[in-house]
Design an enzyme around this catalytic site. Structure first.
Site, PDB file in Angstrom:
ATOM      1  CE1 TYR A  41      -3.335   2.361  -3.344  1.00  0.00           C
ATOM      2  CE2 TYR A  41      -4.149   0.354  -4.372  1.00  0.00           C
ATOM      3  CZ  TYR A  41      -3.930   1.712  -4.421  1.00  0.00           C
ATOM      4  OH  TYR A  41      -4.310   2.424  -5.533  1.00  0.00           O
ATOM      5  CG  HIS A  99       0.960   4.785  -6.226  1.00  0.00           C
ATOM      6  ND1 HIS A  99       0.660   3.980  -5.159  1.00  0.00           N
ATOM      7  CD2 HIS A  99      -0.222   5.316  -6.605  1.00  0.00           C
ATOM      8  CE1 HIS A  99      -0.633   4.015  -4.911  1.00  0.00           C
ATOM      9  NE2 HIS A  99      -1.190   4.832  -5.766  1.00  0.00           N
TER      10      HIS A  99
END
Length: 270
Positions: A41, A99
């Protein structure tokens, strides 16, 4: 530190720079004690700055971050985790996730799972888990991690995508689910069924969508920018749906998957 994960967290996906800082600071102000972020992110330093500026006690906070699949090369996970911890500034994170599985299996799962286990064993995180892992990857991960439990599998999950194959598989293995994009990126806002049920509870359609996920036993990490929406999402935890309402909401599923790029594994269909 918190011994259990707060079931509603503040998601920081797609919030960069000051937006990540402001959103995190607001979330902490209105009562969130669970923050979800990720290396990918590119906002961990802003989340960390908000935590420091707010002054929330570390023992009252649950922080999750994720290692990007591009960082799974031999010997690479530890330095990437070290970098994330430095940016967040909270010491060992409460939960560290992979992730995605390695993109197109570029890296061997035996190796990157061993690296994850080593990070856990070194005390850089209190719990480990996965995100976007399908049934075959979950089975491999469990085998390779041995007695180290998988804390959660974080997947796309909302009223329009029940993701039943992986949810059922993880439930059978005792792995809780964390729902990302729990509002289907805003698609639930105008749903007439959710609006009608919301009216009966003095709630919004979004709150009903979140309340349904909570009633299914899932952890949720909605994201929002405005203070009102951030607070609204947290308040969804106070809503108790009837069995009839839950059943009606369950009928909204239409397998509407929003995340399906070339970086994704082949999703389970059964």
């Amino acid at each position: 530190m918190l011994n259990t994960i707060p079931r509603i967290g503040y998601g920081t996906w797609n919030r960069l720079g000051d937006a990540a800082y402001d959103g995190t600071l607001t979330a902490l102000d209105v009562g969130y004690r669970h923050l979800d972020c990720a290396e990918g992110y590119e906002n961990e330093e802003h989340v960390g700055r908000a935590i420091a500026d707010h002054g929330v006690a570390r023992d009252d906070l649950w922080v999750t971050t994720k290692v990007a699949p591009e960082s799974f090369g031999p010997g690479q996970i530890r330095p990437h985790v070290d970098a994330s911890l430095e940016k967040l500034g909270v010491g060992p994170v409460d939960l560290l996730l992979l992730h995605y599985p390695s993109i197109k299996d570029e890296y061997d799962i035996e190796d990157y799972m061993a690296q994850l286990a080593a990070v856990y064993d070194a005390g850089l995180c209190r719990n480990i888990g996965v995100s976007n892992f399908t049934k075959p990857y979950i089975a491999k991960a469990m085998d390779l991690l041995g007695d180290r439990p998988i804390f959660t599998n974080q997947v796309e999950l909302h009223v329009y995508l029940h993701n039943t194959p992986i949810v059922s598989d993880c439930r059978s293995k005792g792995i809780p689910m964390t729902a990302y994009s729990p509002l289907a990126r805003g698609a639930v806002l105008d749903d007439p069924v959710l609006q009608r049920i919301g009216a009966a509870h003095g709630a919004t359609a979004s709150q009903i969508a979140l309340a349904w996920l909570l009633s299914e036993g899932h952890i949720i990490i909605p994201s929002a920018g405005s203070r009102d929406r951030i607070a609204e999402n947290l308040a969804a935890g106070d809503i108790v749906l009837t069995d009839a309402e839950r059943a009606e909401i369950a009928g909204l599923n239409k397998d509407m998957r929003l995340v399906d790029g070339p970086w994704c594994p082949t999703w389970d269909v059964a």
